[in-house]
Design a protein around this motif. Sequence first.
Motif, PDB file in Angstrom:
ATOM      1  N   GLU A 196       9.906 -27.880  39.482  1.00 38.92           N
ATOM      2  CA  GLU A 196       9.187 -27.877  38.302  1.00 38.92           C
ATOM      3  C   GLU A 196       8.266 -26.627  37.895  1.00 38.92           C
ATOM      4  OE1 GLU A 196       6.989 -31.386  36.180  1.00 38.92           O
ATOM      5  OE2 GLU A 196       5.723 -30.612  37.389  1.00 38.92           O
ATOM      6  N   GLN A 197       7.627 -26.003  38.931  1.00 39.88           N
ATOM      7  CA  GLN A 197       6.649 -24.864  38.662  1.00 39.88           C
ATOM      8  C   GLN A 197       7.478 -23.698  38.349  1.00 39.88           C
ATOM      9  OE1 GLN A 197       3.321 -24.814  38.622  1.00 39.88           O
ATOM     10  NE2 GLN A 197       3.551 -22.883  37.776  1.00 39.88           N
ATOM     11  N   GLY A 198       8.724 -23.420  39.042  1.00 37.78           N
ATOM     12  CA  GLY A 198       9.764 -22.505  38.905  1.00 37.78           C
ATOM     13  C   GLY A 198      10.346 -22.357  37.423  1.00 37.78           C
ATOM     14  N   GLN A 199      10.593 -23.783  36.995  1.00 38.92           N
ATOM     15  CA  GLN A 199      10.909 -23.909  35.519  1.00 38.92           C
ATOM     16  C   GLN A 199      10.001 -23.600  34.782  1.00 38.92           C
ATOM     17  OE1 GLN A 199      12.021 -28.066  35.587  1.00 38.92           O
ATOM     18  NE2 GLN A 199      14.111 -27.471  36.406  1.00 38.92           N
ATOM     19  N   ALA A 200       8.539 -23.703  34.929  1.00 35.41           N
ATOM     20  CA  ALA A 200       7.600 -23.232  34.043  1.00 35.41           C
ATOM     21  C   ALA A 200       7.601 -21.692  34.092  1.00 35.41           C
ATOM     22  CB  ALA A 200       6.148 -23.814  34.649  1.00 35.41           C
ATOM     23  N   ASP A 201       7.993 -20.950  35.079  1.00 29.91           N
ATOM     24  CA  ASP A 201       8.057 -19.443  35.024  1.00 29.91           C
ATOM     25  C   ASP A 201       6.720 -18.741  34.684  1.00 29.91           C
ATOM     26  OD1 ASP A 201       9.407 -17.302  35.662  1.00 29.91           O
ATOM     27  OD2 ASP A 201       9.880 -16.942  33.612  1.00 29.91           O
ATOM     28  N   THR A 202       5.566 -19.265  35.342  1.00 31.19           N
ATOM     29  CA  THR A 202       4.437 -18.937  35.226  1.00 31.19           C
ATOM     30  C   THR A 202       3.822 -18.762  36.493  1.00 31.19           C
ATOM     31  OG1 THR A 202       3.209 -21.005  34.823  1.00 31.19           O
ATOM     32  CG2 THR A 202       3.858 -19.581  32.801  1.00 31.19           C
ATOM     33  N   LEU A 203       2.891 -17.606  36.907  1.00 34.31           N
ATOM     34  CA  LEU A 203       1.996 -17.350  38.164  1.00 34.31           C
ATOM     35  C   LEU A 203       0.772 -18.098  37.889  1.00 34.31           C
ATOM     36  CD1 LEU A 203       2.338 -15.638  40.767  1.00 34.31           C
ATOM     37  CD2 LEU A 203       1.063 -13.963  39.604  1.00 34.31           C
ATOM     38  N   ILE A 204       0.574 -18.973  39.304  1.00 33.94           N
ATOM     39  CA  ILE A 204      -0.390 -19.462  39.222  1.00 33.94           C
ATOM     40  C   ILE A 204      -1.590 -18.564  39.820  1.00 33.94           C
ATOM     41  CG2 ILE A 204      -1.904 -21.337  40.163  1.00 33.94           C
ATOM     42  CD1 ILE A 204       0.688 -23.113  40.218  1.00 33.94           C
ATOM     43  N   ARG A 205      -2.484 -18.168  39.010  1.00 36.45           N
ATOM     44  CA  ARG A 205      -3.537 -16.902  39.652  1.00 36.45           C
ATOM     45  C   ARG A 205      -4.811 -17.076  38.690  1.00 36.45           C
ATOM     46  NH1 ARG A 205      -7.398 -13.403  40.431  1.00 36.45           N
ATOM     47  NH2 ARG A 205      -6.835 -11.397  41.370  1.00 36.45           N
ATOM     48  N   PRO A 206      -5.559 -18.135  39.325  1.00 37.01           N
ATOM     49  CA  PRO A 206      -6.897 -18.229  38.851  1.00 37.01           C
ATOM     50  C   PRO A 206      -7.957 -17.020  39.186  1.00 37.01           C
ATOM     51  CG  PRO A 206      -6.829 -19.690  40.534  1.00 37.01           C
ATOM     52  CD  PRO A 206      -5.476 -18.845  40.465  1.00 37.01           C
ATOM     53  N   ARG A 207      -8.923 -17.009  38.330  1.00 36.37           N
ATOM     54  CA  ARG A 207      -9.927 -15.859  38.693  1.00 36.37           C
ATOM     55  C   ARG A 207     -11.073 -16.478  39.568  1.00 36.37           C
ATOM     56  NH1 ARG A 207     -10.511 -11.533  35.653  1.00 36.37           N
ATOM     57  NH2 ARG A 207     -11.760 -10.901  37.414  1.00 36.37           N
ATOM     58  N   ALA A 208     -11.892 -15.459  40.273  1.00 39.15           N
ATOM     59  CA  ALA A 208     -12.800 -16.051  41.069  1.00 39.15           C
ATOM     60  C   ALA A 208     -14.142 -15.702  40.273  1.00 39.15           C
ATOM     61  CB  ALA A 208     -13.006 -15.369  42.371  1.00 39.15           C
ATOM     62  N   ARG A 209     -15.072 -16.453  40.271  1.00 39.95           N
ATOM     63  CA  ARG A 209     -16.496 -16.387  39.839  1.00 39.95           C
ATOM     64  C   ARG A 209     -17.121 -15.843  40.734  1.00 39.95           C
ATOM     65  NH1 ARG A 209     -21.178 -19.405  39.350  1.00 39.95           N
ATOM     66  NH2 ARG A 209     -20.292 -21.313  40.406  1.00 39.95           N
ATOM     67  N   TYR A 210     -17.320 -14.338  40.418  1.00 40.67           N
ATOM     68  CA  TYR A 210     -18.040 -13.475  41.488  1.00 40.67           C
ATOM     69  C   TYR A 210     -19.603 -13.986  41.600  1.00 40.67           C
ATOM     70  CZ  TYR A 210     -19.502  -9.447  44.134  1.00 40.67           C
ATOM     71  OH  TYR A 210     -20.077  -8.604  44.796  1.00 40.67           O
ATOM     72  N   VAL A 211     -20.072 -14.146  42.801  1.00 38.45           N
ATOM     73  CA  VAL A 211     -21.469 -14.311  43.048  1.00 38.45           C
ATOM     74  C   VAL A 211     -22.222 -13.341  43.975  1.00 38.45           C
ATOM     75  CG1 VAL A 211     -21.363 -16.683  42.027  1.00 38.45           C
ATOM     76  CG2 VAL A 211     -20.916 -16.401  44.465  1.00 38.45           C
TER      77      VAL A 211
END
Length: 387
Positions: A365-380
């Motif tokens: 299913e994720q492959g069909q979505a064709d989007t990279l899962i790449r969240p951003r970090a909240r830098y502290v």
Amino acid sequence: MPAAEWIAAEEARERLGVRPQTLYAYVSRGRVRVRPDPGDPRRSLYRAEDIAALRQRKSRSRKLAEVAAGAIAWGEPVLESQITTVAGGRLFYRGRDAIKLAETETLESVARLLRGGHGAALKRTDRPKPPEARDMRERAFVALAARAAVDAPARGRNPLALAVEAATLLDVLTDAVAGEVGGGAIHNRLALAWGQGPGGPGADLIRRILVLVADHELNASAFAARVAASTGASLSAACLAGIATLSGPRHGGATAAVRAFAAEAGQAGAHEAVARRLADDRALPGFGHPLYPDGDPRADALLGRFRPPKELAALRKAAHEVAGLTPNVDFALMSACEALKLPPDAPFALFGVARCAGWIAHAIEQGQADTLIRPRARYVGPEPEFA
């Protein structure tokens, strides 16, 4: 341009709530325009409009960050999926009640359902002998790693080719757990490997377990599999990411904590063991579930099919009488394995084989979505040092 549209550095920093070096960084990146102060060339003025835009963006980012942070642990949904949901205290695979499916279906048929395929069984490809290793847990890791090292990326593959690979991959993992290449239904192959007669009550209980734990929405291992799949990695690589995540004590290793809790109850007595943990502000492993406040239906469906050992039955009763908690699937799984006298690592093996069906479905299913899962970090961390 009117002077009111330009403000001094002190006011700009105050509006943004930042240090001087951060303001200078905004300027160097072209996000804030600057000009000399006509009244004092040694000072600078900053475009108020740019400051306002940055302030609004920071406020919006904080709100989004709060939503994202709250979604990570049992929070709001973070991505769309058609595979599994928990609704009204019940578990559904593509809209079908998992408890009802466990009455008649096999893991193979549920695996096809989860990945959106039709009901026909697929021809598997040839499989090698399972790897040599100390136990079935290690064989499972080695088998998936070996496939992940050579299998083609899933991205761009024909759906039918992926479906055949998915069916084969589930067999490869089953072979690794059973210790030999086998044929027939997965639950019968595992039952035979563990001294249970294929087609008997033990095999049927194993079948029910496999169906009921095949997937559980966006749990940690399913999310890990999706992250791997979002890069275009092979199905086996996604499953390797899944089983690595499953190995943690707060996921697939939770049955070990149930076993330890049961050992405490065996020594001190069930009521005393529960009371001690509550007094120490410690959890009761195997009881309660955040998604099922009224009780885990998977546990109920399993516990009604066999007689748990008396020590575990006493612990179940004590947890309910003292803490008002009911068993979850970890308790039911461990109890079933104890009742059938299966090997100590059987709970993890059953979880791994069953969840492989879910990981594959999520990877496809994720492959069909064709989007990279790449969240951003909240830098502290420390303030960045800009030259």
